[in-house]
Write an enzyme that holds these catalytic residues in place. Structure first.
Site, PDB file in Angstrom:
ATOM      1  N   GLY A 151     -10.203   1.995  -1.109  1.00  0.00           N
ATOM      2  CA  GLY A 151      -9.612   3.313  -0.896  1.00  0.00           C
ATOM      3  C   GLY A 151     -10.560   4.359  -1.441  1.00  0.00           C
ATOM      4  O   GLY A 151     -10.948   4.306  -2.606  1.00  0.00           O
ATOM      5  N   GLY A 162     -12.805   3.896  -4.831  1.00  0.00           N
ATOM      6  CA  GLY A 162     -13.706   2.810  -4.460  1.00  0.00           C
ATOM      7  C   GLY A 162     -12.979   1.550  -4.050  1.00  0.00           C
ATOM      8  O   GLY A 162     -12.349   1.517  -2.997  1.00  0.00           O
ATOM      9  N   CYS A 180      -0.878  -2.070   1.076  1.00  0.00           N
ATOM     10  CA  CYS A 180      -1.587  -1.439   2.197  1.00  0.00           C
ATOM     11  C   CYS A 180      -0.770  -1.443   3.483  1.00  0.00           C
ATOM     12  O   CYS A 180      -1.316  -1.361   4.583  1.00  0.00           O
ATOM     13  CB  CYS A 180      -2.945  -2.098   2.419  1.00  0.00           C
ATOM     14  SG  CYS A 180      -4.034  -1.984   0.983  1.00  0.00           S
TER      15      CYS A 180
END
Length: 214
Positions: A151, A162, A180
């Site tokens: 992300g 990161g 997610c």
């Protein structure tokens, strides 16, 4: 030269964000160079800019932090290596898709150091491993589980946030969210795959693999 920092103890999320934001601000003003920060957080959930409230299954389980990174809900906690990547894409090419692909490649090279085959999937950000040791799907497909999340955010083409790689976190902690936004695939870790990998082992592999991609 990229500066590397490793935090030996857990870092509160707000503290980490403030430190990362401050460093990126200094990068933008020319007062600091690029940096990779390796750390662990206490158990928490983060909501990215695409997070859907229905994916927050247990809202009272751990603290929840709204964040400006891309992506949906994710979990961070002990024995998961979080990697905050502060790179200057003004110098490395202003291409966010290429940057994300490079992060994926970095993770894949890192996992290969432990003979783990990490794979990217179209439409699914992050890195996945196939589990031939587990029952196949109704359609006969191999089970896949997520071992690393990505992300990112940009500020004037300098990167923030990161990736995270599961070394040996409590995998039950992921049950409080739909990680997610993907319900049909599970989550795994290096130790869950049967590999006695330490955080130091992973850090060494990350540093070794970085130059292969960046």
């Amino acid at each position: 030269m990229v500066q590397w920092e490793i935090s030996d103890s857990e870092v509160d999320y707000d503290t980490a964000l403030e430190k990362m934001d401050n460093h990126v601000g200094k990068m933008i003003s020319g007062e600091a160079g690029e940096k990779i920060w390796l750390l662990e957080h206490p158990p928490l959930y983060t909501a990215g800019t695409s997070a859907d409230k229905k994916d927050l299954v247990e809202p009272n389980r751990f603290p929840i932090f709204e964040t400006k990174r891309g992506g949906q809900y994710t979990y961070h906690g002990p024995s998961q290596r979080v990697v905050y990547v502060m790179l200057d894409l003004n110098k490395r090419g202003k291409d966010i898709k290429k940057f994300v692909k490079n992060l994926e490649a970095w993770i894949i090279h890192t996992l290969a150091e432990f003979n783990v085959v990490g794979q990217s999937r179209s439409g699914r950000v992050g890195i996945w491993v196939e589990r031939p040791d587990k029952p196949r799907s109704n359609g006969g497909l191999l089970k896949e589980e997520k071992i690393a999340a990505i992300g990112v955010r940009l500020r004037k083409w300098v990167t923030l946030h990161g990736l995270s790689i599961n070394v040996d976190p409590d995998l039950s902690h992921f049950q409080g969210i739909v990680p997610c936004g993907i319900k049909e695939h599970g989550v795994t870790s290096l130790v869950d795959l049967g590999l006695p990998v330490s955080m130091t082992d992973l850090d060494n592999a990350l540093r070794k693999s970085f130059s292969k991609v960046f």
